[in-house]
Write a protein that holds these residues in place. Structure first.
Motif, PDB file in Angstrom:
ATOM      1  N   GLY A   8     -38.569 -40.217 -24.573  1.00  0.00           N
ATOM      2  CA  GLY A   8     -37.925 -39.070 -25.220  1.00  0.00           C
ATOM      3  C   GLY A   8     -36.550 -38.848 -24.609  1.00  0.00           C
ATOM      4  N   LEU A   9     -35.957 -37.684 -24.878  1.00  0.00           N
ATOM      5  CA  LEU A   9     -34.566 -37.452 -24.457  1.00  0.00           C
ATOM      6  C   LEU A   9     -34.459 -37.234 -22.953  1.00  0.00           C
ATOM      7  CD1 LEU A   9     -31.688 -37.119 -25.530  1.00  0.00           C
ATOM      8  CD2 LEU A   9     -32.123 -34.664 -25.683  1.00  0.00           C
ATOM      9  N   LEU A  10     -35.252 -36.330 -22.413  1.00  0.00           N
ATOM     10  CA  LEU A  10     -35.203 -36.054 -20.969  1.00  0.00           C
ATOM     11  C   LEU A  10     -36.537 -35.415 -20.606  1.00  0.00           C
ATOM     12  CD1 LEU A  10     -33.360 -35.872 -18.338  1.00  0.00           C
ATOM     13  CD2 LEU A  10     -33.109 -33.473 -18.951  1.00  0.00           C
ATOM     14  N   THR A  11     -37.437 -36.236 -20.127  1.00  0.00           N
ATOM     15  CA  THR A  11     -38.777 -35.751 -19.791  1.00  0.00           C
ATOM     16  C   THR A  11     -38.961 -35.872 -18.287  1.00  0.00           C
ATOM     17  OG1 THR A  11     -39.568 -36.484 -21.948  1.00  0.00           O
ATOM     18  CG2 THR A  11     -41.236 -36.030 -20.274  1.00  0.00           C
ATOM     19  N   THR A  12     -39.260 -34.745 -17.640  1.00  0.00           N
ATOM     20  CA  THR A  12     -39.426 -34.746 -16.184  1.00  0.00           C
ATOM     21  C   THR A  12     -40.754 -34.100 -15.814  1.00  0.00           C
ATOM     22  OG1 THR A  12     -38.263 -32.622 -16.031  1.00  0.00           O
ATOM     23  CG2 THR A  12     -36.946 -34.603 -15.660  1.00  0.00           C
ATOM     24  N   VAL A  13     -41.248 -34.448 -14.636  1.00  0.00           N
ATOM     25  CA  VAL A  13     -42.416 -33.768 -14.081  1.00  0.00           C
ATOM     26  C   VAL A  13     -41.912 -32.487 -13.411  1.00  0.00           C
ATOM     27  CG1 VAL A  13     -44.276 -33.889 -12.375  1.00  0.00           C
ATOM     28  CG2 VAL A  13     -43.647 -35.925 -13.706  1.00  0.00           C
ATOM     29  N   GLN A  14     -42.522 -31.351 -13.737  1.00  0.00           N
ATOM     30  CA  GLN A  14     -42.109 -30.091 -13.121  1.00  0.00           C
ATOM     31  C   GLN A  14     -43.326 -29.283 -12.699  1.00  0.00           C
ATOM     32  OE1 GLN A  14     -39.079 -29.428 -12.288  1.00  0.00           O
ATOM     33  NE2 GLN A  14     -37.862 -30.775 -13.615  1.00  0.00           N
ATOM     34  N   ASP A  15     -43.107 -28.388 -11.737  1.00  0.00           N
ATOM     35  CA  ASP A  15     -44.077 -27.337 -11.441  1.00  0.00           C
ATOM     36  C   ASP A  15     -43.300 -26.025 -11.404  1.00  0.00           C
ATOM     37  OD1 ASP A  15     -42.855 -27.274  -8.935  1.00  0.00           O
ATOM     38  OD2 ASP A  15     -44.516 -28.244  -7.889  1.00  0.00           O
ATOM     39  N   LEU A  16     -43.785 -25.032 -10.670  1.00  0.00           N
ATOM     40  CA  LEU A  16     -43.089 -23.741 -10.676  1.00  0.00           C
ATOM     41  C   LEU A  16     -41.920 -23.696  -9.685  1.00  0.00           C
ATOM     42  CD1 LEU A  16     -46.155 -21.381 -11.192  1.00  0.00           C
ATOM     43  CD2 LEU A  16     -44.313 -21.839 -12.819  1.00  0.00           C
ATOM     44  N   GLY A  17     -41.599 -24.819  -9.058  1.00  0.00           N
ATOM     45  CA  GLY A  17     -40.386 -24.883  -8.252  1.00  0.00           C
ATOM     46  C   GLY A  17     -40.636 -25.031  -6.765  1.00  0.00           C
ATOM     47  N   ARG A  18     -39.577 -25.464  -6.100  1.00  0.00           N
ATOM     48  CA  ARG A  18     -39.621 -25.787  -4.668  1.00  0.00           C
ATOM     49  C   ARG A  18     -38.987 -24.628  -3.912  1.00  0.00           C
ATOM     50  NH1 ARG A  18     -37.910 -30.278  -5.628  1.00  0.00           N
ATOM     51  NH2 ARG A  18     -39.792 -31.489  -5.259  1.00  0.00           N
ATOM     52  N   ARG A  19     -39.813 -23.643  -3.580  1.00  0.00           N
ATOM     53  CA  ARG A  19     -39.248 -22.452  -2.948  1.00  0.00           C
ATOM     54  C   ARG A  19     -39.017 -22.663  -1.465  1.00  0.00           C
ATOM     55  NH1 ARG A  19     -43.119 -18.896  -6.140  1.00  0.00           N
ATOM     56  NH2 ARG A  19     -41.896 -18.608  -8.028  1.00  0.00           N
ATOM     57  N   GLY A  20     -38.043 -21.912  -0.928  1.00  0.00           N
ATOM     58  CA  GLY A  20     -37.890 -21.852   0.524  1.00  0.00           C
ATOM     59  C   GLY A  20     -36.922 -22.857   1.117  1.00  0.00           C
ATOM     60  N   TYR A  21     -36.059 -23.488   0.311  1.00  0.00           N
ATOM     61  CA  TYR A  21     -35.112 -24.457   0.869  1.00  0.00           C
ATOM     62  C   TYR A  21     -33.664 -24.206   0.443  1.00  0.00           C
ATOM     63  CZ  TYR A  21     -39.268 -27.026   2.229  1.00  0.00           C
ATOM     64  OH  TYR A  21     -40.468 -27.384   2.777  1.00  0.00           O
ATOM     65  N   THR A  22     -33.391 -23.039  -0.135  1.00  0.00           N
ATOM     66  CA  THR A  22     -31.997 -22.819  -0.557  1.00  0.00           C
ATOM     67  C   THR A  22     -31.047 -22.786   0.632  1.00  0.00           C
ATOM     68  OG1 THR A  22     -32.421 -20.447  -0.585  1.00  0.00           O
ATOM     69  CG2 THR A  22     -32.527 -21.576  -2.699  1.00  0.00           C
ATOM     70  N   HIS A  23     -31.554 -22.435   1.829  1.00  0.00           N
ATOM     71  CA  HIS A  23     -30.667 -22.418   3.002  1.00  0.00           C
ATOM     72  C   HIS A  23     -30.289 -23.827   3.432  1.00  0.00           C
ATOM     73  CE1 HIS A  23     -34.768 -22.756   4.496  1.00  0.00           C
ATOM     74  NE2 HIS A  23     -34.270 -23.358   5.547  1.00  0.00           N
ATOM     75  N   LEU A  24     -30.935 -24.853   2.860  1.00  0.00           N
ATOM     76  CA  LEU A  24     -30.522 -26.240   3.096  1.00  0.00           C
ATOM     77  C   LEU A  24     -29.689 -26.754   1.918  1.00  0.00           C
ATOM     78  CD1 LEU A  24     -33.797 -27.763   4.615  1.00  0.00           C
ATOM     79  CD2 LEU A  24     -31.867 -26.681   5.789  1.00  0.00           C
ATOM     80  N   GLY A  25     -29.342 -25.870   1.002  1.00  0.00           N
ATOM     81  CA  GLY A  25     -28.519 -26.262  -0.139  1.00  0.00           C
ATOM     82  C   GLY A  25     -29.324 -26.796  -1.303  1.00  0.00           C
ATOM     83  N   LEU A  26     -30.651 -26.587  -1.278  1.00  0.00           N
ATOM     84  CA  LEU A  26     -31.516 -27.172  -2.300  1.00  0.00           C
ATOM     85  C   LEU A  26     -32.093 -26.051  -3.167  1.00  0.00           C
ATOM     86  CD1 LEU A  26     -32.958 -29.748  -3.280  1.00  0.00           C
ATOM     87  CD2 LEU A  26     -34.724 -29.300  -1.589  1.00  0.00           C
ATOM     88  N   SER A  27     -31.734 -26.052  -4.456  1.00  0.00           N
ATOM     89  CA  SER A  27     -32.261 -25.002  -5.329  1.00  0.00           C
ATOM     90  C   SER A  27     -33.688 -25.369  -5.746  1.00  0.00           C
ATOM     91  CB  SER A  27     -31.351 -24.803  -6.535  1.00  0.00           C
ATOM     92  OG  SER A  27     -31.223 -25.981  -7.257  1.00  0.00           O
ATOM     93  N   PRO A  28     -34.460 -24.370  -6.229  1.00  0.00           N
ATOM     94  CA  PRO A  28     -35.892 -24.597  -6.434  1.00  0.00           C
ATOM     95  C   PRO A  28     -36.256 -25.566  -7.560  1.00  0.00           C
ATOM     96  CG  PRO A  28     -35.427 -22.266  -6.157  1.00  0.00           C
ATOM     97  CD  PRO A  28     -34.108 -22.950  -6.322  1.00  0.00           C
ATOM     98  N   ALA A  29     -35.366 -25.792  -8.519  1.00  0.00           N
ATOM     99  CA  ALA A  29     -35.718 -26.606  -9.699  1.00  0.00           C
ATOM    100  C   ALA A  29     -36.965 -26.017 -10.352  1.00  0.00           C
ATOM    101  CB  ALA A  29     -35.888 -28.079  -9.328  1.00  0.00           C
ATOM    102  N   GLY A  30     -37.898 -26.839 -10.837  1.00  0.00           N
ATOM    103  CA  GLY A  30     -39.093 -26.316 -11.492  1.00  0.00           C
ATOM    104  C   GLY A  30     -38.877 -26.105 -12.980  1.00  0.00           C
ATOM    105  N   ALA A  31     -39.947 -25.663 -13.661  1.00  0.00           N
ATOM    106  CA  ALA A  31     -39.926 -25.527 -15.115  1.00  0.00           C
ATOM    107  C   ALA A  31     -38.798 -24.603 -15.572  1.00  0.00           C
ATOM    108  CB  ALA A  31     -41.265 -24.991 -15.605  1.00  0.00           C
ATOM    109  N   ALA A  32     -38.034 -25.060 -16.563  1.00  0.00           N
ATOM    110  CA  ALA A  32     -36.937 -24.255 -17.113  1.00  0.00           C
ATOM    111  C   ALA A  32     -37.497 -23.048 -17.867  1.00  0.00           C
ATOM    112  CB  ALA A  32     -36.073 -25.102 -18.035  1.00  0.00           C
TER     113      ALA A  32
END
Lengths: 304, 229
Positions: A8-32
């Motif tokens: 398909g166009l853009l299919t990714t594996v997601q969950d509710l996001g990767r919390r607790g790492y924004t202080h390392l510059g990493l946003s949570p991502a997860g289901a849009a």
């Protein structure tokens, strides 16, 4: 195993996001659209956070080596697959999801969840840095997906009173609260921001949605010292065209923010397509909290 | 100090509108104190130069309740030393192939290349915060003589490990990415590895020094890292 025949166009594996790492510059991502994601897992009888496939505009074609129970949640698909209900797929079935007839994203969950390694406590795919999900990337033809064991209950059905459109209204203004630099925009500009439709441009993705309309630049405050950015911040670069920062956003930034999308409407942002028109409506923090509580209640009552 | 909502699920705390060491110390002290709470209702912390943004669970917490949780920490976080800060020494090779802007930086600063390297390795740096991309630290403490502007046209591709200068700051690109900082060297260290624990070599509040290495040591360290992972 589930074989990816066409990703398909853009299919990714997601969950509710990767919390607790924004202080390392990493946003949570997860289901849009975390609401549709949660419904797909509810229907499949999975744990709330079991990894599912996020489908973007055009869905994948999958071949099931063994029988499985799956659920697709979203506003609709053009191929006549059941939507928002769990159904069984026999071994050997080739399942074509096809283009979505409405909305930008749908979620396909398999009973047990998709089995991918946990990276930094999450299975979410963060595309900008190739972290998590299936090898840190979108699915490709030839990939093989394993099924996990993250089952919570039997497959469930939506209750008869459930209304997808009530939970995630496809139309109507996007509700926002004021943000940290709202007072950097003069009265006239604020008026223009709330009284015009903006068009979602093609330059939109999980990091941010770039909007086009009558420019609404900030007025005469000079430069902003880089600061943290909340999910759903509406920042306005000097060209005056707003950007809604989204799940893969940068964690800090230096553009003034005119408003911030409320939590209850973040999933609706995930359903916007390029060329959709949106308007913004200002609500109070108290109203935002009430809208979120109402959404949570509706989700709890979604399945019978 | 200014405390205000940034969204319905975020609280913003500012210690001023300018970059200063004092504001930095207060940000880091508060950041570490909040981490120490291990409160599951607090989701994400975004330290920056002089502010801290706190994302919280809006179903289980309001802005007022969060402010009450933070009140005792804010009372404590007056200026104090960061004596406990971790000290990191990062190996950097300053060969011109790895630092393509070294010559230009030396010219701009009216220094020799050797002087630029000596000043860069002589500095005591501190990590204001990480942002831009996972593992990218904004380092303060760059000697005044090395302040240079960003490139007029950013590079489309900067190699991972590249050490750059921009204004009063220096930093290391953790991944191949576009970038506009002037590049004076490269570290063989992998600055961000999601499968390592901890995933980032740098942490907000760390103190940093750079150690000059030659091309042989650069290759040796890089090979060792390749075997590790």
């Amino acid at each position: 195993m589930i074989h990816v025949i066409n990703p398909g166009l853009l299919t990714t594996v997601q969950d509710l996001g990767r919390r607790g790492y924004t202080h390392l510059g990493l946003s949570p991502a997860g289901a849009a659209d975390s609401v549709s994601f949660r419904i797909a897992n509810l229907l499949a009888g999975n744990e709330a956070n079991a990894p599912a496939l996020e489908i973007t505009l055009i869905g994948p074609t999958l071949e099931f080596e063994t029988a499985a129970t799956i659920a697709i949640s979203g506003h609709g698909t053009t191929v006549s697959l059941p939507i928002n209900q769990a159904f069984e797929v026999a071994a050997g079935t080739r399942l074509m999801v096809g283009p979505l007839s409405a909305g930008a994203r749908a979620y396909l969950s398999v009973r047990g969840g998709f089995k991918v390694p946990q990276v930094m406590n999450s299975c979410a795919t963060f595309l900008p840095a190739k972290i998590g999900g299936f090898d840190g990337r979108a699915l490709r033809s030839g990939d093989k997906l394993a099924i996990g064991d993250r089952i919570q209950s039997g497959p469930r059905k939506l209750s008869s009173s459930f209304s997808y459109a009530n939970l995630l209204p496809p139309d109507g203004p996007i509700r926002v609260t004021p943000s940290l630099q709202s007072d950097w925009f003069d009265h006239e500009t604020i008026g223009r921001f709330y009284q015009q439709p903006f068009t979602v441009t093609d330059q939109s993705n999980r990091s941010g949605l770039r909007l086009a309309g009558e420019p609404t630049p900030s007025t005469g405050h000079g430069e902003l010292l880089t600061e943290g950015i909340a999910l759903g911040a509406v920042q306005v670069p000097p060209d005056g065209q707003p950007i809604v920062l989204f799940v893969d956003q940068q964690t800090t930034g230096g553009y003034p923010k005119i408003a911030n999308v409320i939590s209850a409407d973040i999933p609706r942002i995930g359903q916007l397509r390029p060329r959709d028109e949106i308007e913004f409506q200002s609500v109070s923090l108290v109203q935002a909290a009430e809208l979120l509580r109402a959404q949570e209640r509706a989700l709890h009552e979604a399945v019978s | 100090m200014r405390v205000e909502p940034a969204s319905d699920s975020a609280l913003f705390i500012s210690f001023g509108d300018a970059i200063s060491l004092e504001a930095h110390h207060r940000v880091i002290l508060l950041f570490k104190a909040i981490q120490g709470l291990r409160d599951p209702r607090i989701w994400n912390l975004h330290p920056a130069y002089s502010s801290l943004l706190i994302d919280f669970d809006p179903v289980r917490l309001t802005h007022e309740e969060l402010e009450n949780v933070l009140a005792p920490l804010l009372a404590e976080s007056g200026p104090s030393s960061l004596a406990a800060a971790r000290q990191i020494e990062i190996p950097v090779c300053y060969d011109p192939e790895l630092g393509p802007d070294l010559v230009m930086v030396a010219e701009h600063c009216h220094l020799t290349e050797e002087q630029v390297i000596a000043m860069h390795t002589g500095g005591d740096y501190f990590v204001y915060f990480l942002g831009f991309s996972p593992g990218f630290g904004y380092l303060g403490g760059l000697p005044n003589q090395l302040h240079v502007p960003r490139l007029a046209t950013p590079r489309r591709q900067v190699q991972a490990g590249s050490v750059g200068l921009a204004g009063p700051q220096t930093g290391i690109y953790p991944n191949d990415s576009p970038g506009g900082w002037q590049l004076i060297g490269r570290t063989p260290w992998r600055m961000f590895d999601p499968r390592a624990d901890p995933p980032s070599r740098l942490y907000p509040g760390d103190r940093v020094r750079f150690r000059r290495i030659d091309a042989d040591e650069f290759e040796r360290i890089r090979r060792e890292q390749g075997q590790d992972r």
